[in-house]
Design a protein around this motif. Structure first.
Motif, short mmCIF file in Angstrom:
data_model
loop_
_atom_site.label_atom_id
_atom_site.label_comp_id
_atom_site.label_asym_id
_atom_site.label_seq_id
_atom_site.Cartn_x
_atom_site.Cartn_y
_atom_site.Cartn_z
N CYS A 219 4.44 30.99 35.28
CA CYS A 219 4.12 30.37 36.92
C CYS A 219 4.82 29.32 36.34
O CYS A 219 4.64 28.83 35.53
CB CYS A 219 2.86 29.69 36.53
SG CYS A 219 1.50 31.18 36.71
N SER B 116 6.69 25.74 38.29
CA SER B 116 6.55 25.04 39.51
C SER B 116 7.81 23.83 39.68
O SER B 116 7.98 23.30 38.42
CB SER B 116 4.96 24.33 39.86
OG SER B 116 4.82 23.90 38.32
N THR C 63 6.10 31.83 41.74
CA THR C 63 6.73 30.49 42.23
C THR C 63 5.89 30.67 43.40
O THR C 63 5.72 31.19 44.41
CB THR C 63 7.62 29.68 41.92
OG1 THR C 63 7.13 28.25 42.21
CG2 THR C 63 8.36 29.55 43.03
N ILE D 264 -3.54 27.93 45.72
CA ILE D 264 -2.28 28.19 44.40
C ILE D 264 -2.61 29.70 43.68
O ILE D 264 -1.63 30.60 43.77
CB ILE D 264 -1.60 26.54 43.86
CG1 ILE D 264 -0.96 25.80 44.62
CG2 ILE D 264 -0.88 27.60 42.76
CD1 ILE D 264 -0.86 24.69 43.99
N THR E 8 1.11 30.08 31.80
CA THR E 8 1.49 28.60 32.80
C THR E 8 1.62 27.70 31.78
O THR E 8 1.53 27.34 30.87
CB THR E 8 0.43 28.31 33.38
OG1 THR E 8 -0.71 27.86 32.53
CG2 THR E 8 -0.39 29.10 33.88
N LYS F 162 1.05 23.03 31.16
CA LYS F 162 -0.53 22.35 30.63
C LYS F 162 -0.67 22.41 31.77
O LYS F 162 -1.43 22.09 32.37
CB LYS F 162 0.26 22.02 29.42
CG LYS F 162 -1.09 20.18 29.35
CD LYS F 162 -0.45 19.44 28.79
CE LYS F 162 -1.18 17.70 28.37
NZ LYS F 162 -0.78 17.14 28.28
N GLU F 163 0.48 21.67 32.65
CA GLU F 163 -0.09 21.02 33.64
C GLU F 163 1.14 20.12 34.62
O GLU F 163 2.33 20.50 34.12
CB GLU F 163 -1.09 19.11 33.89
CG GLU F 163 -0.03 18.07 33.15
CD GLU F 163 -1.15 16.84 32.91
OE1 GLU F 163 -2.29 16.73 33.08
OE2 GLU F 163 -0.26 15.89 32.55
N ASN G 239 -0.59 17.04 38.32
CA ASN G 239 -1.83 16.53 36.90
C ASN G 239 -3.45 17.34 37.67
O ASN G 239 -4.06 16.48 36.82
CB ASN G 239 -2.02 15.26 36.65
CG ASN G 239 -0.43 14.34 36.71
OD1 ASN G 239 -0.42 14.34 37.42
ND2 ASN G 239 -0.16 14.69 35.94
N SER H 98 -5.73 23.09 35.80
CA SER H 98 -6.30 23.76 36.42
C SER H 98 -6.14 25.40 36.96
O SER H 98 -6.51 26.41 37.09
CB SER H 98 -7.21 23.28 37.83
OG SER H 98 -7.15 21.55 37.97
N ILE H 99 -4.95 25.12 37.22
CA ILE H 99 -3.85 26.79 37.85
C ILE H 99 -4.76 27.92 36.81
O ILE H 99 -4.64 28.97 37.19
CB ILE H 99 -2.63 27.02 38.22
CG1 ILE H 99 -2.36 25.15 39.27
CG2 ILE H 99 -2.42 28.13 38.83
CD1 ILE H 99 -2.79 25.68 40.63
#
Ligand SMILES: Cc1cc2nc3c(=O)[nH]c(=O)nc-3n(C[C@H](O)[C@H](O)[C@H](O)COP(=O)(O)OP(=O)(O)OC[C@H]3O[C@@H](n4cnc5c(N)ncnc54)[C@H](O)[C@@H]3O)c2cc1C
Ligand SMILES: Nc1ncnc2c1ncn2[C@@H]1O[C@H](COP(=O)(O)O)[C@@H](O)[C@H]1O
Lengths: 321, 247
Positions: B6, B8, B63, B97, B115, B117-118, B123, B126-127
């Protein structure tokens, strides 16, 4: 209806950040006029009735050694069951390692909007809006949670808790425990030191200290202050200090009461991990070092000359000679 | 082995943080965008290393973003992804998302979902957990080491004050951080090759959102540093004790 607070434990003791979450959850409960209840999974040695001090009226426990290691799937199921059983409308976590593992799963399970990294009580005057850190501490977002059940995970060290002398009722929560798919085979903990994420005082060193042989200046002050040590990224990358001490944008983000930075320039990526500290002290020989702009107190000077004097002054203050 | 990474996009770590439209939107004008460092340095590079160890590995990138995310995803392909999917939507709601990513992940039958970490802008951290729950898969968060042992993964994850080694049968969702791998720079061959790698754009599935951003604030400016002379460190200790009351 109630607020349910997840209390995290390590080595059979409730974590400090969880007491803060308890106080925060209780304050929300008071604000919206419901009871504050908590849940503790695994076996703990603490006297849980004392959670009443933080405003919690009932503590639900599932005393089972199988729950002393956290598996996000297993924990999510139990917390979801408890939340449903007590009709929780707000669920509170500490935004620590385990909170980050469990809260997102629970959000999906309960179809409950999650705000992670909250720094203040929600604004419930119209709707439910939670202030959280964004852009690595460089800004805040006020996030509206639009679902019936709300989940908040509170950033450690961002809420001051008031205590009373009340006592909580402790009740065993009857539930089934599913098998963890993630098997923990070993754990390795730094013993005798407060974890960096929970530390109230952090003494940190950067490349200005020239080499690992000089770290006595950092560790001695840390020991005197009961502090935990940290470092900038290049220091961890070169191997002068262990990786878990690295703070900043790509390391750990911390918010201690005191962050003492020695020989660190204060690059924006470093500040991103420490700018939520309540008081920042900078020791740097370059008066132009960007860190001074983010600092509360500072000394422009050579760490090798200044630090021994600071250590002596702290010893004097503490009555150690 | 099929791995979904993932990816971003985030503002460059030195970007000036400011807000527009009555403090309801991030002021993106003139901002340089980068791949979120955790996604690039750790999740993607570790996936590439797994492929280097076993050529039968496929790395797919996903993405959720609008067309302005394409340069970011091309850069990720240049580093070493095989193909990419962009879900054409713009959202800051983690559940939305994660739902989009989960629907792609379900179709692709991946052995591993990585993914970061953040994201360093919102921040959430959660994903990964949300995707795991949506797929009913185990989730190991904040991993610092990842190795394969047959159809099991051996993962070290960070916990308060230390680390924990765990073993889990694939498939699994893992959020990656420092320690997983070392940052790489894309080379010319990778950059040229990335142009012909497939980048599929799909429209988002209809999904719920749970949260919305009402507004942003900037923290109050610091009062300014109080400097103490290098000859008088006792004064610093006194101020910390008596004025700031932190020691
Ligand atoms: C995407 C990205 C992410 C990053 N993430 C992080 C992160 O998470 N954490 C992090 O720390 N960095 C991070 N960095 C790196 C960051 O940009 C800086 O390079 C780094 O923080 C510098 O470390 P430093 O201050 O220890 O070293 P330097 O920049 O070399 O500074 C050393 C300082 O020590 C001072 N000094 C030298 N000698 C003395 C002396 N005798 N006494 C007192 N002071 C002295 C100097 O004046 C100087 O200010 C990141 C960079 C990028 C691009
Ligand atoms: N828009 C997005 N598209 C794809 N992956 C994302 C997106 N946002 C977040 N992620 C992934 O989820 C991780 C955690 O993000 P977050 O929970 O938003 O902090 C990131 O490091 C990415 O790997």
């Amino acid at each position: 209806m109630s607020v349910l607070i997840f209390l995290d434990q390590a080595d059979n003791n409730i974590k400090k950040s969880s007491f803060e979450a308890a106080g925060y959850g209780a304050a929300i409960a008071k604000q919206i006029g419901v009871a504050a209840e908590a849940i503790v999974l695994g076996t703990v040695n603490d006297d849980l009735t004392t959670l009443g001090q933080y405003g919690v009226t009932k503590v639900h426990t599932v005393k089972n050694d199988a729950l002393n290691n956290v598996d996000a799937q297993v924990f999510t199921k139990i917390i979801a069951d408890a939340a449903t059983a007590i009709g929780a409308t707000v669920i509170v976590f500490s935004n620590n390692f385990n909170g980050k593992a469990i809260a997102p799963r629970l959000s999906v399970r309960l179809k409950a909007g999650l705000v992670s990294g909250a720094v203040a009580l929600p604004d419930t005057t119209s709707g439910f809006i939670v202030k959280k850190n964004v852009f690595s501490g460089k800004a805040f977002a006020n996030v509206s949670i639009n679902t019936a059940i709300k989940i908040i995970s509170l950033n450690p060290n961002s809420f001051s808790v008031a205590t009373t002398s009340a006592m909580a009722e402790v009740i065993e929560f009857a539930t089934t425990i599913t098998d963890a798919k993630v098997k923990v085979t070993s754990t390795d903990k730094v013993v005798g030191e407060v974890p960096l994420s929970e530390a109230e005082i952090v003494v940190s060193g950067g490349r200005g200290l020239k080499g690992p042989e000089n770290w006595g200046l950092v560790t001695e002050l840390a020991k005197l202050l009961g502090a935990t040590t940290a470092c900038s990224r290049p220091v961890a990358d070169i191997g002068w200090r262990p990786h878990h001490e690295h703070v900043g944008q790509t390391g750990l983000a911390i918010a201690p009461n005191l962050y003492f930075a020695i020989g660190i320039s204060g690059a924006i990526q470093h500040l991103a991990g420490v700018n939520r500290s309540k008081t920042i002290v900078v020791i740097n020989k370059d008066s132009e070092a960007p860190f001074f702009k983010a600092a509360d107190y500072g000394i422009v000077g050579d760490a090798f000359e200044v630090m021994p004097k600071i250590i002596d002054a702290v010893k004097k203050m503490k009555g150690i000679s | 082995m099929k791995i979904l990474v993932c990816i971003s996009k985030t503002p460059d770590t030195t970007a000036k943080i400011a807000f527009a439209d009555n403090n309801t939107k991030f002021a993106a004008d003139g901002v340089q965008w980068i791949i979120n460092p955790y996604d690039e340095w750790y999740a993607l590079v570790r996936a590439i290393e797994l492929k280097e160890a076993d050529a039968a590995t496929a790395i797919h990138l996903v993405t959720v973003g609008l067309a302005d995310t394409d340069p970011i995803i091309r850069k990720a392909l240049a580093l070493g992804g095989d193909e990419a999917i962009r879900i054409n939507a713009d959202s800051h709601d983690s559940y939305y998302i994660a739902s989009q990513i989960a629907s792609i992940a379900k179709e692709g039958n991946y052995d591993l979902v990585f993914t970061g970490k953040e994201t360093i802008d919102y921040n959430g951290s959660s994903i990964g957990g949300m995707v795991a729950e949506l797929l009913d898969l185990p989730y190991v968060s904040l991993a610092t080491k990842f190795t394969l042992e047959g159809t099991n993964a051996i993962i070290i994850r960070e916990i308060e004050g230390g680390e924990e080694t765990c073993k889990v049968q694939l498939p699994v969702v893992v959020s990656c951080q420092k320690g997983m791998a070392e940052q790489r720079i894309p080379n010319m061959k990778g950059i040229m090759g990335a142009r012909s790698k497939p980048l599929k754009v799909v429209e988002p599935a209809a999904m719920d959102t749970f949260t919305s951003i009402a507004s942003f604030d900037l923290p109050p400016a610091k009062a300014g540093v109080k400097l103490v002379s290098a000859d008088n460190p006792e004064e610093l200790v006194r101020l910390l004790h008596e004025e700031a009351k932190v020691i």
